[in-house]
Design a protein around this motif. Structure first.
Motif, PDB file in Angstrom:
ATOM      1  N   LYS A   1       0.846  -1.346  -0.155  1.00 11.90           N
ATOM      2  CA  LYS A   1       0.078  -0.123  -0.187  1.00 11.90           C
ATOM      3  C   LYS A   1       0.937   1.219   0.161  1.00 11.90           C
ATOM      4  O   LYS A   1       0.693   2.075  -0.837  1.00 11.90           O
ATOM      5  N   ALA A   2       1.978   1.196   0.759  1.00 14.45           N
ATOM      6  CA  ALA A   2       2.832   2.535   0.782  1.00 14.45           C
ATOM      7  C   ALA A   2       3.430   2.761  -0.380  1.00 14.45           C
ATOM      8  O   ALA A   2       3.573   3.723  -1.064  1.00 14.45           O
ATOM      9  N   ALA A   3       3.954   1.640  -1.074  1.00 13.17           N
ATOM     10  CA  ALA A   3       4.444   1.789  -2.425  1.00 13.17           C
ATOM     11  C   ALA A   3       3.461   2.254  -3.526  1.00 13.17           C
ATOM     12  O   ALA A   3       3.920   3.171  -4.477  1.00 13.17           O
ATOM     13  N   ASP A   4       2.403   1.804  -3.483  1.00  8.40           N
ATOM     14  CA  ASP A   4       1.495   2.583  -4.221  1.00  8.40           C
ATOM     15  C   ASP A   4       1.069   3.915  -4.140  1.00  8.40           C
ATOM     16  O   ASP A   4       1.076   4.739  -5.070  1.00  8.40           O
ATOM     17  N   ARG A   5       1.081   4.192  -2.881  1.00 11.75           N
ATOM     18  CA  ARG A   5       0.595   5.582  -2.696  1.00 11.75           C
ATOM     19  C   ARG A   5       1.676   6.528  -2.857  1.00 11.75           C
ATOM     20  O   ARG A   5       1.484   7.396  -3.354  1.00 11.75           O
ATOM     21  N   LYS A   6       3.103   5.933  -2.679  1.00 15.84           N
ATOM     22  CA  LYS A   6       4.018   6.652  -3.416  1.00 15.84           C
ATOM     23  C   LYS A   6       4.292   7.062  -4.889  1.00 15.84           C
ATOM     24  O   LYS A   6       4.751   8.177  -5.075  1.00 15.84           O
ATOM     25  N   HIS A   7       4.085   5.973  -5.569  1.00 11.97           N
ATOM     26  CA  HIS A   7       4.520   5.873  -7.015  1.00 11.97           C
ATOM     27  C   HIS A   7       3.301   5.790  -7.869  1.00 11.97           C
ATOM     28  O   HIS A   7       3.506   6.029  -8.982  1.00 11.97           O
TER      29      HIS A   7
ATOM     30  N   GLN B   1      -6.175  11.872  -6.479  1.00 11.77           N
ATOM     31  CA  GLN B   1      -4.746  11.013  -5.973  1.00 11.77           C
ATOM     32  C   GLN B   1      -4.752  11.307  -4.446  1.00 11.77           C
ATOM     33  O   GLN B   1      -4.562   9.970  -3.876  1.00 11.77           O
ATOM     34  N   GLU B   2      -5.218  12.040  -3.975  1.00  4.67           N
ATOM     35  CA  GLU B   2      -4.864  11.881  -2.320  1.00  4.67           C
ATOM     36  C   GLU B   2      -6.267  11.561  -1.548  1.00  4.67           C
ATOM     37  O   GLU B   2      -6.001  11.696  -0.293  1.00  4.67           O
TER      38      GLU B   2
END
Length: 468
Positions: free
Chosen positions: A27-33, A41-42
């Motif tokens: 999830k973190a990688a998705d939200r970052k990239h 997006q936010e």
């Protein structure tokens, strides 16, 4: 949500095993990239998916969902069908990719199998990477064949997000990209429940919709119109099944005025309606037919245009000015061959028809009788929609057209209720679509209906009946 007990990894390959730490990292990688389509997006919160099989998928917390969306109404053969997965693996080992100018065995076989299934003489297949590109190329073929610029398409439609396809689309996703100079003219298709023609029954709706279309052709100038583009059964805009006689009437208008008839079967094709193509229900034969999604359930991106002999002849000695690097990609074609063969061997199209006739149709109509929020049930096969309303008498939609923010609260609450119960819905505007895989079992379909029935209690709270 249905939380499954943790199981040893070797008990069942791909079984849901809780692994929240990995889920959080995904999830973190998705939200970052990752930049997501159709989204601010936010404010989105994408689910981190750990795996899928058949009619279900699951997250890293061990929560399993019954997929009543078929993702984007494309996993017709279900998730991770072993024959299709094996075919992709086998093809990757043999020949992973090759340019479209070459004759490749699996490409030829995919084209042959598709041509066997398409109606009439649609025996030439131009491969694309998906449905939008299929529509783009079908329109280009029609314009070149006729030498005319205009294309007519319906307001209640979705044809893709590329430059021409988004202008051909009728729903609000078009607005931001509509240049008003793409040679597109929109018209009203038949939709008795919310008739633009003040019709009393299906026959009158059909007749008046055809009269409207014929008048539009006259006012636009038949000599300027290259094509009429229709979804055989309108998909995202509401699962609108055309009345008997409508497609035949459009075919007659096209023949009379020398207009190319294009049917968009991207969503409706390959078993979704209980036939290989929705056109088969009405013996409709277009000049061009677009497909994607169910041709291989999206296991590898693939779409295409099935082309009639008459249109193909235009390019017999005249080069067709269009092409794609990945047209007829070997991995995609291998998955299409395996999909079509598996659907035949396992009678998956017949299963879709059976489930629609014996489970979904009767079950949804029974649900409608219990819930004041359900205004109309419509569909066929595993392709259904519930039109949700505030008032069954006035047919006022549960939320306004293209609602957002607070205006969309009733549908947002209903959607959340579905997901909490373990049902993943397909929701658009004031509708919830019931579009599970064509492989869904009778037991799974009944499970989904039960969960849907429960979630609709949330929608009911926003009706006039609840307020009174």
């Amino acid at each position: 949500m249905t939380t499954l007990p943790a199981q040893p990894a070797d008990t069942l390959p791909g079984a849901p095993v809780a692994d929240p730490e990995t889920g959080a990292a995904v999830k973190a990688a998705d939200r970052k990239h990752v930049f997501h389509s159709w989204s601010a997006q936010e404010v989105i919160d994408p689910l981190a998916v750990a795996g899928a099989e058949g009619s279900y998928f699951w997250d890293y917390d061990g929560n399993r969902y019954l997929d009543f969306s078929s993702q984007l109404v494309n996993t017709n053969i279900g998730h991770q069908h072993p024959k299709v997965v094996e075919a992709i693996q086998r093809q990757a080992a043999k020949l992973a990719t090759f340019a479209p100018a070459f004759a490749i065995d699996v490409r030829s076989e995919a084209a042959r199998l598709i041509a066997e299934l398409t109606p009439g003489d649609l025996d030439k297949i131009f491969f694309t990477n998906g449905g939008a590109e299929a529509v783009e190329n079908a329109v280009r073929m029609a314009r070149l064949h006729t030498g005319r610029p205009k294309v007519l398409s319906a307001y209640r439609s979705y044809h893709g997000a590329t430059a021409a396809a988004i202008n051909l689309t009728g729903d609000p996703r078009r607005w931001a990209s509509d240049t008003a100079s793409a040679g597109v003219v929109h018209f009203w298709g038949p939709y008795l429940y919310r008739s633009q023609f003040h019709a009393a029954d299906e026959a009158e709706e059909c007749r008046r919709a055809l009269e409207h279309l014929e008048q539009l052709i006259a006012f636009e100038g038949p000599q300027s119109i290259a094509a009429i583009l229709l979804e055989t059964v309108v998909g995202t805009a509401g699962v609108l099944v055309p009345p008997d006689g409508y497609l035949a009437g459009v075919r007659e208008l096209c023949d009379r005025y020398g207009i190319v008839f294009i049917l968009d079967e991207v969503m409706a094709g390959f078993g979704r309606t209980g036939r290989w193509f929705a056109a088969d229900h009405w013996d409709a034969v277009p000049d061009l037919l677009t497909f994607a999604k169910g041709v291989n359930s999206g296991y590898v991106p693939l779409g295409g245009v099935a082309i009639s002999e008459r249109i193909a002849a235009t390019f017999a000695t005249r080069p067709y000015p269009g092409g794609l690097t990945y047209s007829g990609h070997p991995l995609a074609c291998a998955s299409a061959v395996a999909t079509i063969n598996a659907m035949r061997e396992e009678r998956i199209v017949e299963n879709a028809a059976f489930i629609g006739e014996t489970v979904l149709g009767p079950g949804l109509r029974a649900i409608a009788e219990r819930h004041p929020s359900v205004g109309e049930v419509r569909g066929m096969g595993v392709f259904w929609a519930l039109d949700l309303v505030k008032d069954k008498i006035t047919r006022q939609p549960l939320v306004p057209y293209n609602a957002a923010g607070a205006d969309n609260t009733p549908m947002a609450e209903f959607t959340a209720a579905c997901k909490r119960s373990g049902l993943w819905p397909f929701v658009n505007m004031n509708r919830t679509h019931v579009v599970p895989p064509c492989t869904i079992t009778e037991a799974e379909a009944k499970e989904g209906l039960e969960l849907l029935d429960q979630a609709l209690a949330v929608a009911d709270r926003h009706t006039v009946a609840a307020a009174g």
